[in-house]
Design a protein around this motif. Sequence first.
Motif, PDB file in Angstrom:
ATOM      1  N   SER A   1      41.732  61.285 -12.450  1.00  0.00           N
ATOM      2  CA  SER A   1      42.918  62.037 -12.847  1.00  0.00           C
ATOM      3  C   SER A   1      44.111  61.770 -11.928  1.00  0.00           C
ATOM      4  O   SER A   1      45.246  62.030 -12.310  1.00  0.00           O
ATOM      5  CB  SER A   1      42.621  63.533 -12.902  1.00  0.00           C
ATOM      6  OG  SER A   1      42.227  63.987 -11.621  1.00  0.00           O
ATOM      7  N   HIS A   2      43.875  61.237 -10.743  1.00  0.00           N
ATOM      8  CA  HIS A   2      44.967  60.919  -9.828  1.00  0.00           C
ATOM      9  C   HIS A   2      45.740  59.677 -10.279  1.00  0.00           C
ATOM     10  O   HIS A   2      46.839  59.428  -9.797  1.00  0.00           O
ATOM     11  CB  HIS A   2      44.436  60.716  -8.401  1.00  0.00           C
ATOM     12  CG  HIS A   2      43.530  59.530  -8.276  1.00  0.00           C
ATOM     13  ND1 HIS A   2      42.220  59.556  -8.698  1.00  0.00           N
ATOM     14  CD2 HIS A   2      43.760  58.283  -7.793  1.00  0.00           C
ATOM     15  CE1 HIS A   2      41.677  58.369  -8.474  1.00  0.00           C
ATOM     16  NE2 HIS A   2      42.579  57.580  -7.928  1.00  0.00           N
ATOM     17  N   ILE A   3      45.185  58.907 -11.209  1.00  0.00           N
ATOM     18  CA  ILE A   3      45.845  57.697 -11.696  1.00  0.00           C
ATOM     19  C   ILE A   3      46.817  58.085 -12.805  1.00  0.00           C
ATOM     20  O   ILE A   3      46.425  58.695 -13.802  1.00  0.00           O
ATOM     21  CB  ILE A   3      44.817  56.673 -12.229  1.00  0.00           C
ATOM     22  CG1 ILE A   3      43.861  56.274 -11.108  1.00  0.00           C
ATOM     23  CG2 ILE A   3      45.536  55.455 -12.806  1.00  0.00           C
ATOM     24  CD1 ILE A   3      42.701  55.423 -11.582  1.00  0.00           C
TER      25      ILE A   3
END
Length: 177
Positions: free
Chosen positions: A9-11
């Motif tokens: 989800s950090h991408i």
Amino acid sequence: MNNTPENYSHIKGWGIDADPKNDPTYPMKHRTDAEQQGYSWQRPTQQPIRVEVLHSNERPNVSSVFGTSTPPSGLSGMIRRYAFKYSEGSFAHWIPLLIADRVNVVEGVLDDLSRGHIPNIFAEKGWKADWKYNRKGLAKKILVGAVAAAAVVVLISRNKQQKHMEGGAFPESEPIK
């Protein structure tokens, strides 16, 4: 480690297609997510590999069908082999491939000359069309090429002159006894 969407989800943009209502093919495509489990189609018969085929290190196997007209060879082939050691998301993959293309052009000209064929670089580079439709651009290309060639000649001649002077253009004579 669990490869769930939360782990990525950090991408930025990760999972953007997770919502079927945001899928450009929805509702035309019957969404089953079967493509996430590997090949969701019958893989074509593998073309026989009779020449060296370079393929991404991110793929487990060679494509079913591939080109065989120009297998990697010479210096450009060595550069291509080096490039395919790296991920396709890396400059270490793409920059060497660009360089290999340029080296391959020089290798092709040298190969033509070794066979007694003088290449018509004017025609092969499309300069006739440039002359007709883009004279300013062609003049700029020729000017940049001439400046680059002149710079190379000056650097080489300056280097030779320095070596000549360092080597002693006037050798010292033997001391008098």
